[in-house]
Design an enzyme around this catalytic site. Structure first.
Site, PDB file in Angstrom:
ATOM      1  CE1 TYR A 120      72.689   9.262  21.018  1.00 38.28           C
ATOM      2  CE2 TYR A 120      72.869   7.062  21.938  1.00 38.28           C
ATOM      3  CZ  TYR A 120      73.426   8.299  21.662  1.00 38.28           C
ATOM      4  OH  TYR A 120      74.723   8.560  22.049  1.00 38.28           O
ATOM      5  CE  LYS A 137      72.337   8.427  25.276  1.00 39.82           C
ATOM      6  NZ  LYS A 137      73.768   8.569  25.066  1.00 39.82           N
ATOM      7  CD  GLU A 146      79.627  14.895  27.417  1.00 40.54           C
ATOM      8  OE1 GLU A 146      79.038  14.051  28.108  1.00 40.54           O
ATOM      9  OE2 GLU A 146      79.072  15.524  26.496  1.00 40.54           O
ATOM     10  CG  LEU A 163      74.052  12.862  27.693  1.00 40.80           C
ATOM     11  CD1 LEU A 163      73.107  13.382  26.609  1.00 40.80           C
ATOM     12  CD2 LEU A 163      74.330  11.400  27.489  1.00 40.80           C
TER      13      LEU A 163
END
Ligand code: PDD
Length: 288
Positions: A34, A148, A180, A204
């Protein structure tokens, strides 16, 4: 009449009429990828970069790209028609519906392509003034966090744990290093130097992360990519988390203790101004 229009496999239709098969591999396996793209004043922010990352994610799951960048631009423009405010554009591609549930890829399958626009608000004045609270948690996700993927169960469980501990975000720690957030990238400031973990399979490659680095470089703010350990987090003057929907957030409490003096720091103030200028330029039609 109906709810807002969404895009599904070539059609624009009211959201309540958008239906997929229960055999869709996105539904059965989370087999898909996505993107989330903010749009201001009808203009998608950093569209080219988001679509390039979508292509990388598709390559990562060995799924051929079903649409060209120009097709996406047309679809998103249609979803934003008559919606001049702030929106988040959600794009999802799954491997599609096979005729039976089987882990291996089906020999022939048509990907499911979905997109919708959802209103978003800027961070609340309270969050901007006071910052947010974060907690460090073990990064229990898989080893391909650069993709993702819609398979977000680990992120969801970690975010829920953070929420239940009264925090807005978790900072994830893998092998002693911060990677992250559950849905954001990480920056720290130490003695005027802006630091963020280098890109790789454990995080990411955030579009906002890249923009923040670009803005910092343009403003002459010293920056570097570096490993960030727990001690670095605890000794940081400032901590920021970035994402397309939450922009640049100052973390002012970490594991119940104040970060720096416990208020959003001066470099964050500067970065947030630079970011707002970018947003406003886009709103008025300039490239974002
Ligand atoms: N998530 N890291 C993770 C794990 C993310 O899910 C996100 C964004 C980011 C920030 O990436 P970007 O700056 O490109 O938004 C980093 C989106 C917003 C989401 O899942 O809703």
């Amino acid at each position: 009449m109906g709810g807002p229009l969404v895009y599904l496999n070539g059609d624009f239709l009211p959201i309540e009429q958008a239906k997929i098969s229960v055999l869709d591999r996105g539904f059965l396996f989370g087999d898909g990828v996505y993107e989330v793209i903010p749009a201001y004043g009808g203009h998608p922010f950093r569209l080219k970069q988001h679509l390039a990352r979508l292509d990388d994610s598709l390559r990562g799951i060995r799924l051929a790209s079903p649409l060209a960048d120009g097709d996406w631009a047309t679809i998103l423009a249609r979803l934003l028609e008559g919606r001049p405010g702030d929106y988040s554009l959600y794009l999802q591609i799954t491997r599609g519906a096979a005729d039976k549930r089987d882990h291996a890829f089906p020999a022939v399958v048509k990907p499911t392509v979905f997109a919708m626009a959802t209103p978003i608000s800027p961070p609340s004045p309270e969050k901007l003034q006071k910052g947010i609270a974060a907690v460090t948690l073990d990064d229990v996700r898989w080893q391909l966090c650069n993709i993702k993927s819609i398979t977000l169960l680990a992120n969801i469980l970690l975010r829920q744990q953070a929420t239940e501990e009264g925090c807005d975000e978790a900072i994830l720690i893998r092998d002693g290093q911060a990677t992250e957030g559950t849905a954001s990238n990480l920056f720290i400031v130490k003695d005027g130097l802006l630091l963020t973990p280098a890109k790789g399979p454990s995080l990411l490659p955030g579009i906002t992360r890249d923009l923040v680095l670009e803005l910092a470089a343009g403003a002459g703010i010293p920056l570097a990519e570096a490993s960030i350990g727990l001690a670095d987090l605890e000794g940081a003057d400032e901590i920021w988390m970035t994402s397309s929907t939450r922009e640049v957030m100052a973390v002012t409490t970490l594991n119940g203790r104040p970060v720096g003096n416990g208020w959003p720091g001066p470099l964050w103030q500067r970065m947030t101004c630079l970011y707002q200028i970018c947003k406003e330029r886009l709103r008025t039609g300039a490239e974002g």
